[in-house]
Design an enzyme around this catalytic site. Structure first.
Site, mmCIF file in Angstrom:
data_model
loop_
_atom_site.group_PDB
_atom_site.id
_atom_site.type_symbol
_atom_site.label_atom_id
_atom_site.label_comp_id
_atom_site.label_asym_id
_atom_site.label_seq_id
_atom_site.Cartn_x
_atom_site.Cartn_y
_atom_site.Cartn_z
ATOM 1 N N ASP A 195 43.241 90.679 -32.727
ATOM 2 C CA ASP A 195 42.101 89.765 -32.608
ATOM 3 C C ASP A 195 40.797 90.563 -32.767
ATOM 4 O O ASP A 195 40.292 91.146 -31.826
ATOM 5 C CB ASP A 195 42.208 89.142 -31.207
ATOM 6 C CG ASP A 195 41.115 88.159 -30.917
ATOM 7 O OD1 ASP A 195 40.379 87.788 -31.839
ATOM 8 O OD2 ASP A 195 41.008 87.764 -29.745
ATOM 9 N N HIS A 222 40.807 82.736 -35.779
ATOM 10 C CA HIS A 222 42.065 82.294 -35.180
ATOM 11 C C HIS A 222 43.096 81.824 -36.202
ATOM 12 O O HIS A 222 44.234 82.297 -36.184
ATOM 13 C CB HIS A 222 41.789 81.257 -34.099
ATOM 14 C CG HIS A 222 41.054 81.860 -32.921
ATOM 15 N ND1 HIS A 222 40.632 81.129 -31.850
ATOM 16 C CD2 HIS A 222 40.663 83.141 -32.686
ATOM 17 C CE1 HIS A 222 40.007 81.940 -30.988
ATOM 18 N NE2 HIS A 222 40.022 83.165 -31.485
ATOM 19 N N ASP A 247 31.005 83.650 -32.553
ATOM 20 C CA ASP A 247 31.898 84.112 -31.486
ATOM 21 C C ASP A 247 32.503 85.447 -31.903
ATOM 22 O O ASP A 247 33.673 85.543 -32.244
ATOM 23 C CB ASP A 247 32.983 83.071 -31.216
ATOM 24 C CG ASP A 247 33.675 83.354 -29.904
ATOM 25 O OD1 ASP A 247 33.181 84.215 -29.149
ATOM 26 O OD2 ASP A 247 34.714 82.742 -29.624
ATOM 27 N N HIS A 290 30.331 80.899 -20.475
ATOM 28 C CA HIS A 290 31.385 80.507 -19.538
ATOM 29 C C HIS A 290 30.752 80.551 -18.154
ATOM 30 O O HIS A 290 29.892 81.401 -17.903
ATOM 31 C CB HIS A 290 32.527 81.522 -19.490
ATOM 32 C CG HIS A 290 33.275 81.710 -20.763
ATOM 33 N ND1 HIS A 290 32.861 82.561 -21.744
ATOM 34 C CD2 HIS A 290 34.432 81.156 -21.203
ATOM 35 C CE1 HIS A 290 33.724 82.538 -22.739
ATOM 36 N NE2 HIS A 290 34.694 81.689 -22.443
ATOM 37 N N LYS A 346 44.227 78.810 -30.949
ATOM 38 C CA LYS A 346 44.457 80.219 -31.299
ATOM 39 C C LYS A 346 45.967 80.432 -31.315
ATOM 40 O O LYS A 346 46.667 79.911 -30.452
ATOM 41 C CB LYS A 346 43.783 81.122 -30.252
ATOM 42 C CG LYS A 346 43.776 82.587 -30.629
ATOM 43 C CD LYS A 346 42.950 83.408 -29.649
ATOM 44 C CE LYS A 346 42.881 84.851 -30.081
ATOM 45 N NZ LYS A 346 42.156 85.696 -29.122
ATOM 46 N N GLU A 348 37.866 78.349 -34.818
ATOM 47 C CA GLU A 348 37.284 79.695 -34.932
ATOM 48 C C GLU A 348 37.868 80.399 -36.155
ATOM 49 O O GLU A 348 39.091 80.467 -36.324
ATOM 50 C CB GLU A 348 37.566 80.522 -33.670
ATOM 51 C CG GLU A 348 37.122 81.978 -33.880
ATOM 52 C CD GLU A 348 37.155 82.834 -32.632
ATOM 53 O OE1 GLU A 348 36.729 82.347 -31.572
ATOM 54 O OE2 GLU A 348 37.598 83.993 -32.742
ATOM 55 N N MET A 365 26.057 74.599 -25.511
ATOM 56 C CA MET A 365 27.486 74.515 -25.170
ATOM 57 C C MET A 365 27.785 75.312 -23.916
ATOM 58 O O MET A 365 27.170 76.339 -23.649
ATOM 59 C CB MET A 365 28.295 75.073 -26.352
ATOM 60 C CG MET A 365 29.799 75.106 -26.174
ATOM 61 S SD MET A 365 30.404 76.633 -25.420
ATOM 62 C CE MET A 365 30.929 77.561 -26.841
ATOM 63 N N GLU A 403 39.620 74.437 -28.820
ATOM 64 C CA GLU A 403 39.689 75.617 -29.698
ATOM 65 C C GLU A 403 41.098 76.196 -29.700
ATOM 66 O O GLU A 403 41.599 76.641 -28.671
ATOM 67 C CB GLU A 403 38.684 76.665 -29.203
ATOM 68 C CG GLU A 403 38.721 77.939 -30.023
ATOM 69 C CD GLU A 403 37.675 78.948 -29.552
ATOM 70 O OE1 GLU A 403 36.768 78.577 -28.789
ATOM 71 O OE2 GLU A 403 37.785 80.111 -29.965
ATOM 72 N N ASP A 453 33.156 78.160 -34.330
ATOM 73 C CA ASP A 453 33.020 79.570 -33.961
ATOM 74 C C ASP A 453 33.130 80.410 -35.227
ATOM 75 O O ASP A 453 34.204 80.515 -35.840
ATOM 76 C CB ASP A 453 34.123 79.977 -32.972
ATOM 77 C CG ASP A 453 33.798 79.569 -31.544
ATOM 78 O OD1 ASP A 453 32.747 78.920 -31.328
ATOM 79 O OD2 ASP A 453 34.593 79.896 -30.640
ATOM 80 N N ASP A 475 30.345 84.030 -17.001
ATOM 81 C CA ASP A 475 29.442 84.929 -17.742
ATOM 82 C C ASP A 475 28.084 84.897 -17.046
ATOM 83 O O ASP A 475 27.357 85.890 -17.016
ATOM 84 C CB ASP A 475 29.175 84.458 -19.174
ATOM 85 C CG ASP A 475 30.417 84.391 -20.031
ATOM 86 O OD1 ASP A 475 31.364 85.130 -19.741
ATOM 87 O OD2 ASP A 475 30.421 83.592 -20.990
ATOM 88 N N ASP A 487 37.587 89.662 -34.086
ATOM 89 C CA ASP A 487 36.278 89.047 -33.750
ATOM 90 C C ASP A 487 35.111 89.804 -34.389
ATOM 91 O O ASP A 487 34.094 90.087 -33.753
ATOM 92 C CB ASP A 487 36.069 88.987 -32.219
ATOM 93 C CG ASP A 487 36.861 87.869 -31.567
ATOM 94 O OD1 ASP A 487 37.274 86.934 -32.267
ATOM 95 O OD2 ASP A 487 37.061 87.920 -30.340
HETATM 96 C C1 GLT Z 1 36.899 84.310 -25.806
HETATM 97 C C2 GLT Z 1 37.721 83.801 -26.950
HETATM 98 C C3 GLT Z 1 36.971 82.854 -27.790
HETATM 99 C C4 GLT Z 1 36.580 81.590 -27.094
HETATM 100 C C5 GLT Z 1 35.685 81.793 -25.952
HETATM 101 C C6 GLT Z 1 35.492 80.478 -25.239
HETATM 102 S S1 GLT Z 1 36.140 83.066 -24.910
HETATM 103 O O1 GLT Z 1 35.923 85.177 -26.290
HETATM 104 O O2 GLT Z 1 38.173 84.922 -27.718
HETATM 105 O O3 GLT Z 1 37.620 82.565 -28.977
HETATM 106 O O4 GLT Z 1 35.848 80.813 -28.015
HETATM 107 O O5 GLT Z 1 36.281 80.361 -24.120
HETATM 108 MN MN MN Z 2 36.079 81.347 -30.057
HETATM 109 MN MN MN Z 3 38.510 85.121 -31.301
#
Ligand code: GLT
Ligand code: MN
Ligand code: MN
Length: 394
Positions: A263, A228, A295, A62, A191, A225, A96, A189, A253, A65, A265
């Protein structure tokens, strides 16, 4: 520091598979909504070294970042040159880039969908600048994750306006992409929730439906992702399948997530072995050629050495599942069962294309439902064989 990737290891990361991480993923300091960071945030140089050692292909970012939102031009120039060197020394690329439209308080009620027209304009301006930055590092995919695009109460924002505002922003940015000759492909993306109570465009399919209504649909695709759709209790593989079939899977992702939880991750393949397997199998069977971006972030308990293990493990799991998928495809017993369950009948030619002749023939065809219902579907057998491949006993 993680051990260097061993090139004689058959599960060593394959550069052709374009394994990438984000500055924000490997750089995650272990903060969560309930607690402070548990490890020191590595700088861009350290992140490049960790990823180079693990054998990654690239690193994404980003805008903020890389360059803090309040950095001076001198500080920005300094960070860019350190990053450039870190990339070069580690043989990494930047496929990306994306915009942080969620951390700063200005975006507390959204960016492109904010009720405030000046904030919407600021979000577009910030994205244009971030596109410039991504292009400087050679990025060709631009991700749009609607971090704060959503609502807690529908009293606060008109959800129809939200769609219109989002489209207006994307149409504008597509023109900027064309005029600047960046050659970006945009990847949306979805969510379902977090950080907002309800996020707009909650699933990948929402974006697949939006894309044909945009001014430049050919420029736009999706970045699904794993976590998500899974958060919402949905089958991620099916969402990716639809994007893939439509030629709209521009980026992916990879991570992991248990259904119905916060969430998480998690590291790819750390909890949902079977879904991860079918995802990898599909990406490989259909020769997905885009970046495979992890991700995710290491557990909050991890130190930096363990973060290296997390990065290496993400790619290694993918390589192992890729081998398992090839084994599944080559298994004679599985192939035999696939033939049995995919019953062929020349009559199905009739429905390939409509004609009144075919319609007449189909109406007259002797299709006996009672007989048809007797066809064998040995799915238990097939699923058990799949499990045995995954368990490593086949
Ligand atoms: C953040 C989010 C991700 C996105 C990123 C891109 S930022 O970590 O949880 O799912 O892919 O903006
Ligand atoms: Mn993501
Ligand atoms: Mn996520």
């Amino acid at each position: 520091m993680a051990k260097s990737a061993n090139p004689t290891d058959k599960y060593a990361p394959d550069k052709k598979l374009k394994f990438t991480f984000g500055l924000w993923t490997v750089g995650n300091p272990g903060r969560d909504p309930f607690g402070e960071p548990t490890r020191q945030k590595p700088d861009v140089r350290q992140i490049c070294d960790i990823l180079g050692t693990a054998g990654a292909y690239g690193v994404n970012f980003h805008d903020n970042d890389l360059i803090p939102i309040d950095a001076t031009p001198e500080q920005a120039a300094q960070i860019k040159s350190e990053f450039r060197k870190g990339l070069k020394d580690n043989g990494l690329v930047v496929p990306m880039a994306t915009t942080n439209l969620f951390s700063d308080p200005v975006f507390k009620d959204g960016a492109f969908t904010s009720n405030n027209a000046s904030i919407r304009a600021y979000a577009i301006q910030k994205t244009m600048r971030a596109m410039d930055l991504g292009a400087e590092f050679g990025a060709k995919i631009y991700v749009f994750w609607g971090g704060r695009e959503g609502a807690e109460s529908d009293a606060t924002k008109n959800p129809v306006d939200a769609v219109k505002r989002f489209r207006e922003a994307i149409d504008f940015l597509c023109e900027y992409n064309i005029e600047q000759k960046f050659g970006y492909k945009f990847a949306f993306e979805a969510k379902p929730n977090e950080p907002r109570g309800h996020m707009y465009f909650a699933v990948t399919g929402s974006y697949l439906a939006l894309i044909p209504t945009l001014a430049h649909p050919e420029m736009c695709g999706v970045n699904p992702e794993f976590a998500h759709e899974t958060m919402a209790g949905l089958n991620f593989v099916h969402h990716v399948a639809q994007a893939l079939e439509m030629g709209k899977l521009f980026h992916i992702d990879l991570n992991d997530q248990e259904m119905g939880r916060f969430d998480e991750d998690f590291r790819f393949g750390s909890t949902s072995y079977k879904s991860a397997f079918f995802l990898v199998k599909m990406l490989e069977d259909y020769k997905y050629n885009g970046p495979r971006h992890f991700d995710s972030h290491a557990y909050r308990q991890s130190d930096m050495q363990d973060v290296g293990a997390f990065a290496a493990g993400s790619m290694r799991t993918y390589m192992i599942l890729k081998e398992k998928a090839a084994r599944w495809n080559a298994d004679p017993e599985i192939q035999g069962l696939l033939k049995v369950i995919n019953a062929q009948d020349p009559i199905s030619k009739l429905t390939k294309n409509y004609s009144s002749g075919n319609a007449k023939k189909l109406l007259a065809a002797p299709l006996d439902r009672v007989e048809l219902a007797k066809a064998r579907l040995p799915y238990e057998q097939l699923d058990q064989l799949t499990a045995e491949i995954l368990f490593g006993v086949r």
